[in-house]
Design a protein around this motif. Sequence first.
Motif, PDB file in Angstrom:
ATOM      1  N   SER A  54      48.710  22.692  53.840  1.00 16.30           N
ATOM      2  CA  SER A  54      48.024  23.592  52.908  1.00 16.30           C
ATOM      3  C   SER A  54      47.872  22.890  51.569  1.00 16.30           C
ATOM      4  N   GLY A  55      46.986  23.428  50.734  1.00 18.35           N
ATOM      5  CA  GLY A  55      46.871  22.935  49.371  1.00 18.35           C
ATOM      6  C   GLY A  55      48.165  23.187  48.615  1.00 18.35           C
ATOM      7  N   TYR A  56      48.785  24.305  48.925  1.00 19.75           N
ATOM      8  CA  TYR A  56      50.060  24.633  48.288  1.00 19.75           C
ATOM      9  C   TYR A  56      51.080  23.518  48.572  1.00 19.75           C
ATOM     10  N   ALA A  57      51.182  23.138  49.828  1.00 19.94           N
ATOM     11  CA  ALA A  57      52.142  22.090  50.206  1.00 19.94           C
ATOM     12  C   ALA A  57      51.775  20.756  49.560  1.00 19.94           C
ATOM     13  N   VAL A 115      45.204  15.897  39.182  1.00 24.15           N
ATOM     14  CA  VAL A 115      44.295  17.033  39.088  1.00 24.15           C
ATOM     15  C   VAL A 115      44.140  17.718  40.438  1.00 24.15           C
ATOM     16  N   ASP A 116      43.938  19.030  40.368  1.00 23.54           N
ATOM     17  CA  ASP A 116      43.786  19.858  41.561  1.00 23.54           C
ATOM     18  C   ASP A 116      42.349  20.371  41.602  1.00 23.54           C
ATOM     19  N   GLU A 117      41.595  19.873  42.566  1.00 21.18           N
ATOM     20  CA  GLU A 117      40.165  20.195  42.680  1.00 21.18           C
ATOM     21  C   GLU A 117      39.906  21.333  43.669  1.00 21.18           C
ATOM     22  N   PHE A 149      39.502  26.217  37.032  1.00 21.05           N
ATOM     23  CA  PHE A 149      40.618  27.165  37.073  1.00 21.05           C
ATOM     24  C   PHE A 149      40.287  28.367  37.946  1.00 21.05           C
ATOM     25  N   SER A 150      41.264  28.738  38.778  1.00 20.95           N
ATOM     26  CA  SER A 150      40.985  29.684  39.857  1.00 20.95           C
ATOM     27  C   SER A 150      40.797  31.114  39.382  1.00 20.95           C
ATOM     28  N   MET A 151      41.331  31.484  38.246  1.00 20.58           N
ATOM     29  CA  MET A 151      41.167  32.850  37.763  1.00 20.58           C
ATOM     30  C   MET A 151      40.099  32.931  36.671  1.00 20.58           C
ATOM     31  N   LEU A 160      41.309  22.003  52.026  1.00 22.04           N
ATOM     32  CA  LEU A 160      40.338  22.177  53.108  1.00 22.04           C
ATOM     33  C   LEU A 160      40.068  23.657  53.324  1.00 22.04           C
ATOM     34  N   SER A 161      40.774  24.510  52.564  1.00 21.51           N
ATOM     35  CA  SER A 161      40.808  25.950  52.827  1.00 21.51           C
ATOM     36  C   SER A 161      39.679  26.714  52.148  1.00 21.51           C
ATOM     37  N   LYS A 162      38.963  26.098  51.253  1.00 20.90           N
ATOM     38  CA  LYS A 162      37.951  26.840  50.498  1.00 20.90           C
ATOM     39  C   LYS A 162      36.550  26.391  50.919  1.00 20.90           C
ATOM     40  N   VAL A 220      41.579  25.165  56.872  1.00 28.19           N
ATOM     41  CA  VAL A 220      42.828  25.382  56.157  1.00 28.19           C
ATOM     42  C   VAL A 220      43.536  24.037  56.054  1.00 28.19           C
ATOM     43  N   GLY A 221      44.254  23.825  54.964  1.00 31.27           N
ATOM     44  CA  GLY A 221      44.952  22.559  54.772  1.00 31.27           C
ATOM     45  C   GLY A 221      44.715  22.039  53.370  1.00 31.27           C
ATOM     46  N   GLY A 222      45.505  21.034  52.983  1.00 32.75           N
ATOM     47  CA  GLY A 222      45.335  20.430  51.670  1.00 32.75           C
ATOM     48  C   GLY A 222      45.255  18.922  51.821  1.00 32.75           C
TER      49      GLY A 222
END
Length: 386
Positions: free
Chosen positions: A108-111, A205-207, A180-182, A238-240, A245-247
Amino acid sequence: MCTVLHWIDEELQRLATQGLLRSRRIRTGPQGTVCNIDGKPVINFGSNDYLGLAGDPRLAAAARAALRREGTGSGASPLVSGYSRYHRLLERRLAAFEATEAALVCVSGYAANVGTVAALVGPGDLVISDAHNHASLLDGCRLSRADFRVYPHCDMEALERLLRRSDRYRRCLIVTDTLFSMDGDFAPLPELAHLADRYQAMLLVDEAHATGVLGQDGRGLVEFFGLEDRVAVRIGTLSKALGCVGGFVVGSKSLVDWLVNRARPYIFSTAMPPPVAAAAAAAISIVRSEPQRRRHLLQQADLLRQQLSRMGWNIGRSASHIIPLVVGAPHRATVLAAQLLRRGVFVPPIRPPAVPEGQSCLRISLTAAHSDDHVAQLIDALAAAG
Ligand SMILES: *Cc1c(COP(=O)(O)O)cnc(C)c1O
């Protein structure tokens, strides 16, 4: 009867009174367009399937072929026996797409975020984060056990003040979302790259929301700003927009080798199912061959933001396909969301702790699959609820 968990009922009651209790809705049907939520047909503005790929038959066909050969599970963590030819194909395709030496795929992206931050800094180091970064980056900072500092959202002067005192640390890492996600706004990446250079800090950076959508070739905001040579560590999901799903992490070969040896969420989790890796590899090819998807999305997003501003909605600093309608109190967000839902339009309310107190909003996620008519219905429903 066991009573040790009774405190949970009290806490849940408290959340309900504050308008902060969350529950799940059952969705059926494809992402990002018209689907069923709790049995009711709605236009879905609460999906991250930005390019409309989650239901694409080409991804399903790629997954099906891998499923037939390898089954559903990968069976083990990547370092034991879970790393298949599909994982390798996906990493090679990612590295080619991102024009980097190497790529690493996580579950995941989280992981990916937690594992990478904690592998780059530890005790005796400094990690600095934007206040609005995604929870997974913040959790990575905490888990790393490095000294952890936060600067106000996009405040480069505050960041520089922290960096001025960074020379007593062994290593320093700056972490930021790019989009930014929010808020749907952009990090000031050129300034961030400049400060990172100047103070010899690593920049990660987180894209997650930008991959596939922004930049000439869809690589994200780093590409948009032309900073690919100056950002050491790029993370994506990979989830968006990629509809799976995945990072992933992209960068130098030595970075990836280090993560394979040190990123605990990578080492101690079972590898993603091969069919998912196959589908994600297909999605990357589509991002490359069908740039019209992202162009259409960004044009629609520009028009929608203009329209919402003209109607008097507060859309904060949004500059993208993520458009918050800031309403303030949590119950105002839930009431507005319920009004829209009655008109067949689903826009999720976002409340603390996902946003700061007083910043509750409805978050519109626009996708390439929304038609002009879908957007018109959103506008009508907002005008009626307004
Ligand atoms: C969604 C998101 C993630 C997590 O990605 P998953 O693949 O869903 O785990 C990480 N960072 C940001 C900024 C995100 O929006």
